[in-house]
Scaffold this motif. Structure first.
Motif, PDB file in Angstrom:
ATOM      1  N   UNK A 156       0.718  -1.525   0.317  1.00 23.74           N
ATOM      2  CA  UNK A 156      -0.012  -0.400  -0.090  1.00 23.74           C
ATOM      3  C   UNK A 156       0.862   1.048   0.364  1.00 23.74           C
ATOM      4  N   UNK A 157       1.923   0.937   0.877  1.00 26.21           N
ATOM      5  CA  UNK A 157       2.214   2.373   0.370  1.00 26.21           C
ATOM      6  C   UNK A 157       3.435   2.423  -0.640  1.00 26.21           C
ATOM      7  N   UNK A 158       2.889   1.864  -1.832  1.00 28.29           N
ATOM      8  CA  UNK A 158       3.727   2.103  -3.315  1.00 28.29           C
ATOM      9  C   UNK A 158       2.378   3.053  -3.824  1.00 28.29           C
ATOM     10  N   UNK A 159       1.793   2.684  -3.303  1.00 24.77           N
ATOM     11  CA  UNK A 159       0.508   3.706  -4.014  1.00 24.77           C
ATOM     12  C   UNK A 159       0.015   5.062  -3.872  1.00 24.77           C
ATOM     13  N   UNK A 160       0.905   5.917  -3.997  1.00 24.81           N
ATOM     14  CA  UNK A 160       0.557   6.843  -3.821  1.00 24.81           C
ATOM     15  C   UNK A 160      -0.888   7.665  -3.548  1.00 24.81           C
ATOM     16  N   UNK A 161      -1.571   7.390  -4.690  1.00 24.76           N
ATOM     17  CA  UNK A 161      -2.789   7.427  -4.755  1.00 24.76           C
ATOM     18  C   UNK A 161      -4.105   7.394  -3.624  1.00 24.76           C
ATOM     19  N   UNK A 162      -3.603   6.295  -3.003  1.00 24.51           N
ATOM     20  CA  UNK A 162      -4.449   5.506  -1.723  1.00 24.51           C
ATOM     21  C   UNK A 162      -4.201   6.223  -0.333  1.00 24.51           C
ATOM     22  N   UNK A 163      -2.854   6.672  -0.679  1.00 24.72           N
ATOM     23  CA  UNK A 163      -2.438   7.612   0.398  1.00 24.72           C
ATOM     24  C   UNK A 163      -3.434   8.390   1.541  1.00 24.72           C
ATOM     25  N   UNK A 164      -4.220   9.136   0.888  1.00 28.08           N
ATOM     26  CA  UNK A 164      -5.157   9.453   1.335  1.00 28.08           C
ATOM     27  C   UNK A 164      -5.934   8.713   2.957  1.00 28.08           C
ATOM     28  N   UNK A 165      -5.487   7.502   2.437  1.00 25.05           N
ATOM     29  CA  UNK A 165      -6.555   5.948   3.315  1.00 25.05           C
ATOM     30  C   UNK A 165      -6.321   5.845   4.311  1.00 25.05           C
ATOM     31  N   UNK A 166      -4.822   6.215   4.923  1.00 27.54           N
ATOM     32  CA  UNK A 166      -4.174   6.099   6.126  1.00 27.54           C
ATOM     33  C   UNK A 166      -3.476   4.399   6.397  1.00 27.54           C
ATOM     34  N   UNK A 167      -3.859   3.849   4.983  1.00 23.56           N
ATOM     35  CA  UNK A 167      -3.900   1.797   5.224  1.00 23.56           C
ATOM     36  C   UNK A 167      -2.106   2.198   5.687  1.00 23.56           C
ATOM     37  N   UNK A 168      -2.220   0.744   6.243  1.00 17.52           N
ATOM     38  CA  UNK A 168      -0.807   0.550   6.798  1.00 17.52           C
ATOM     39  C   UNK A 168      -0.005   0.473   5.665  1.00 17.52           C
TER      40      UNK A 168
END
Length: 490
Positions: A244-256
């Protein structure tokens, strides 16, 4: 699995020296048109990696890099009975899959229904009614007079869809020759569920998946070395697991950041901007005359839907630009019909075991009403070989790009689709291209092996439905929309 230094299929270049000079010139021209050398492959992969990264960073890139909300691989302990619905480019398949107590084992019952040609350009209502008809037939045949509780369904919808949730998917655009009104830009789950409810069918969609994601998950169920799932069939695509940390477009979801999530690349659209792919005039014609010009550039050069058409256009061009060179005095009218020939036509030519190519001669006569001379048969064989080889070599660029981006030095790649399973030499040619792109030593064992996948569209869909319910039970609700429905399935 392809072993050390895959043996290349025999080329018929050796039998070319006896051909008339004019035919040899045309063959040379075809070779220049369709040959993709190592340097070009590497250039394509370099651009491919950039496009993959762009798709993970922003919405709207050529390669969408769709987040699927499949969060991790199965552990082999999944159990239960699930329905799977597989809507591909040619067929609709309904499966019932029981994941058994034995680790990594399953039982499957299935029925296949041909997608009616008129449905491809019909209406949304006709599509959903047809799918509901097939599901109803399947349920009534296999569970006659049974009182069924809710059945969780994994729906394999093999078209680019934006998924904010695993039980939801908005169609971005039709591919594979489909152009059905009223579906693009819409969530495909509610209209199907509404028709199922109206018919009293106890089916709830637990997960909407792409066939590549299913291939990835199903293959990893039986082989932990699987890191990529690919489709080489009517269309082309791949899926792999990203952090998930390598998917900037979903960074706003604050997932691990270290949480894994499967990415459906949808890379049939690679290089729509025409930056790096070695397009021929035949590729340009296919694009111009397609329902969606300017889209699916990579797919139109590599997928089964288009290989026969590239071959037809090349022959037609030769007939028109150099009249009298081939098939002299014969009626070639049938060659004017677009998409008359498919990939199986080329496969049959490449599989012809006879030195005099008698099976190719029979195929040409039965399907096209043409009796080629022996020199013409040699040219036909070489042209088929060139088109098939180009498709295999270009197809490997997507796999190589994912390996490069993820720094994967060795893995298994699960591949499905009619071109991979049925087209002669496709695997060996693709393996050779990977060796060239990834610079393996001449006697080095293949580090990335592309092999036949488990049934991703069926078993993969069931497994993803099972994985989804498993994490609902555990309280991991990321990417799940309809929590109430999900809980009723537990």
């Amino acid at each position: 699995m392809v072993g050390i230094g895959p043996k290349q299929p025999p080329s018929r270049k050796g039998s070319m020296h006896e051909l008339p000079q004019d035919l040899l010139q045309h063959i040379k021209r075809f070779e220049e048109t369709f040959t993709v050398d190592t340097a070009k492959l590497k250039e394509i992969v370099k651009h491919f990696v950039k496009e993959l990264e762009k798709g993970l960073t922003v919405e709207g890139g050529n390669i969408p890099m769709n987040v699927t909300w499949v969060l991790g691989f199965p552990d082999g302990e999944e159990q239960g009975t699930f329905l799977a619905l597989d809507m591909g480019g040619t067929n609709l398949r309904v499966c019932e899959i029981t994941l058994t107590e034995k680790k990594g084992a399953f039982d499957i019952t299935q029925s296949k229904y041909k997608m009616p040609e008129e449905l491809r350009t019909g209406t949304a209502e006709e599509l959903w009614e047809y799918i509901a008809d097939c599901l109803q037939q399947f349920i009534e045949f296999h569970h006659e007079n049974e009182d069924l509780a809710k059945l969780p369904l994994g729906f394999t919808f093999s078209y680019p869809a934006t998924q904010d949730y695993i039980d939801h998917g908005v169609l971005q655009r039709w591919t594979k020759g489909f152009d059905i009104d009223g579906v693009e830009g819409q969530d495909v789950v509610p209209p199907l569920e509404a028709i199922l409810k109206k018919r009293g069918l106890p089916i709830k969609i637990a997960a909407l998946i792409n066939d590549t994601t299913g291939t990835l998950i199903a293959s990893s169920y039986t082989d932990p070395e699987m890191k990529i799932g690919c489709i080489f069939g009517t269309g082309v695509n791949a899926a792999y697991m990203e952090n998930v940390g390598s998917v900037p477009k979903i960074a706003h979801m604050n997932l691990p950041p270290d949480m894994p999530v499967a990415i459906n690349c949808e890379y049939g659209a690679f290089d729509n901007e025409r930056v790096v792919l070695p397009l021929s005039k035949f590729d340009e014609i296919i694009d111009r005359d397609s329902p969606r010009p300017g889209q699916q550039a990579f797919e139109k050069m590599t997928a089964g839907l288009y290989l026969g058409e590239i071959f037809r256009l090349a022959l037609k061009d030769l007939l028109e630009s150099h009249p009298g060179t081939i098939f002299n005095g014969q009626n070639t009218e049938k060659l004017n019909k677009p998409y008359l020939l498919d990939a199986s036509f080329l496969a049959a030519i490449e599989e012809d075991p006879y030195e005099n190519l008698s099976e190719t001669a029979d195929t040409f006569h039965s399907q096209l009403g043409i009796r080629p001379t022996q020199p013409e048969l040699e040219m036909i064989r070489r042209l088929a070989e060139l088109i098939g080889t180009r498709a295999a070599r270009l197809s490997s660029c997507g796999v190589a790009a994912i390996c490069t981006k993820k720094n994967i030095e060795s893995c298994h790649v699960g591949a499905d689709g009619s071109v991979f399973t049925k087209y002669p030499h496709f695997k060996a040619r693709g393996a050779q291209a990977l060796r060239e792109i990834l610079d393996w030593a001449p006697n080095e064992k293949d580090k990335v092996s592309i092999m036949a996948a488990e049934d991703g569209s069926g078993v993969g869909a069931a497994l993803i439905a099972a994985l989804t319910l498993k994490r609902v039970k555990a309280g991991n609700l990321a990417g799940i929309r309809n929590m109430d429905d999900m809980k009723t399935l537990l």
